[in-house]
Design a protein around this motif. Sequence first.
Motif, short mmCIF file in Angstrom:
data_model
loop_
_atom_site.label_atom_id
_atom_site.label_comp_id
_atom_site.label_asym_id
_atom_site.label_seq_id
_atom_site.Cartn_x
_atom_site.Cartn_y
_atom_site.Cartn_z
N LEU A 68 0.81 -1.22 0.00
CA LEU A 68 0.00 0.00 0.00
C LEU A 68 0.84 1.27 0.00
CD1 LEU A 68 -2.86 -1.06 2.43
CD2 LEU A 68 -2.91 -0.93 -0.06
N GLU A 69 2.14 1.12 0.12
CA GLU A 69 3.00 2.28 -0.04
C GLU A 69 3.22 2.60 -1.53
OE1 GLU A 69 6.63 1.72 2.04
OE2 GLU A 69 5.70 1.74 4.03
N ASN A 72 -2.31 2.21 -4.89
CA ASN A 72 -3.44 2.96 -4.34
C ASN A 72 -4.74 2.35 -4.85
OD1 ASN A 72 -5.04 4.94 -3.15
ND2 ASN A 72 -4.88 6.28 -4.94
N SER A 74 -8.69 1.55 -5.33
CA SER A 74 -9.95 2.26 -5.15
C SER A 74 -11.06 1.45 -5.81
CB SER A 74 -9.90 3.66 -5.74
OG SER A 74 -9.71 3.63 -7.14
N GLU A 92 -0.47 2.70 -9.37
CA GLU A 92 0.70 3.12 -8.61
C GLU A 92 0.59 4.60 -8.30
OE1 GLU A 92 3.58 1.48 -11.60
OE2 GLU A 92 4.63 0.94 -9.76
N TYR A 93 1.13 5.01 -7.16
CA TYR A 93 1.08 6.42 -6.81
C TYR A 93 1.81 7.28 -7.84
CZ TYR A 93 -0.92 5.45 -2.24
OH TYR A 93 -1.76 5.07 -1.23
#
Length: 296
Positions: A68-69, A72, A74, A92-93
């Motif tokens: 979760l780092e 993301n 949803s 990915e962030y």
Amino acid sequence: MLRLVLIAGMSLLTVISAIAQLTKFYTIKDSPEFDTVDFYLKATATNCLLKTLEADNNPLTIYGNPDLEKINPSFASKVINRTCYSKLKLDEYSSSGFGDSFTMAVSRSDKDNDFWKVNLNESKIYKLNLIYGFGNADVNLTGSSVQRVKIKSGSADIVVGYDKDNMNPIKMDTFYVKADFGSIVARSMELSRAENVITKIGFGNVLLDFDDVLAEKCNVNASVGAGNLEILLPKTGTPVIIHIKDSPLCAVKIADGFEEVEKNVFVNMDYEADAENLLSFDVDVALGMVRFKYTD
């Protein structure tokens, strides 16, 4: 190489089952308000398994063990006109989306520790729109009533299809696969009961495996850029006609036993224009390779 992808995709089942614990992330509860699930999945860089689970009474259950780092997740869903529209995004962030497949190809990172499992059930009709960037995906449609499936691969290796002798309970209107840089293996295509198969290949590889006699008509429309398309056919029992639009820079190989009845139009010995299980191909190839082979 495509057969290696098939083996790799099948082994994903074993890999995911060997993980200590997948966490339940999202669930759609069964309801008489809808009879169809329209499921959209966009996964930037993960390994995914989708299959039908008889023991699960919910139309859609999603498990995962993501980092979760980096990922993301949803999820959203809503019911409109007896269809439950569900959307899962695994971005990915740092991801900017799928607009530039070449950028994705040169910026690949290791995602072996990210797994997601999506369970369907037998009670609903499904429309699936699955987009994978990197990683591996196994899409096992056995046991579910699939009306439409669309699968796109950026640089992912994907296996989609059915277990032997397990036909789609309903007719499928469209089976669509697109490979930009990745590889897609579609196995036991005759069990999908697809009226239309659409294949688009950029630089990737696609294998369409019709490994047994068809029961119904199927039209295959394929566009090949600089990649490779391999089609496996049963040697007898299925009438086949192939229309080829080629170029001087491509390569096309037709299986033995086909007759060229006019320029770039080929038929096999079982061909009848009005056959109830006619398998027809319209293939447009620019720079790549197209090969028709027999399954045995």
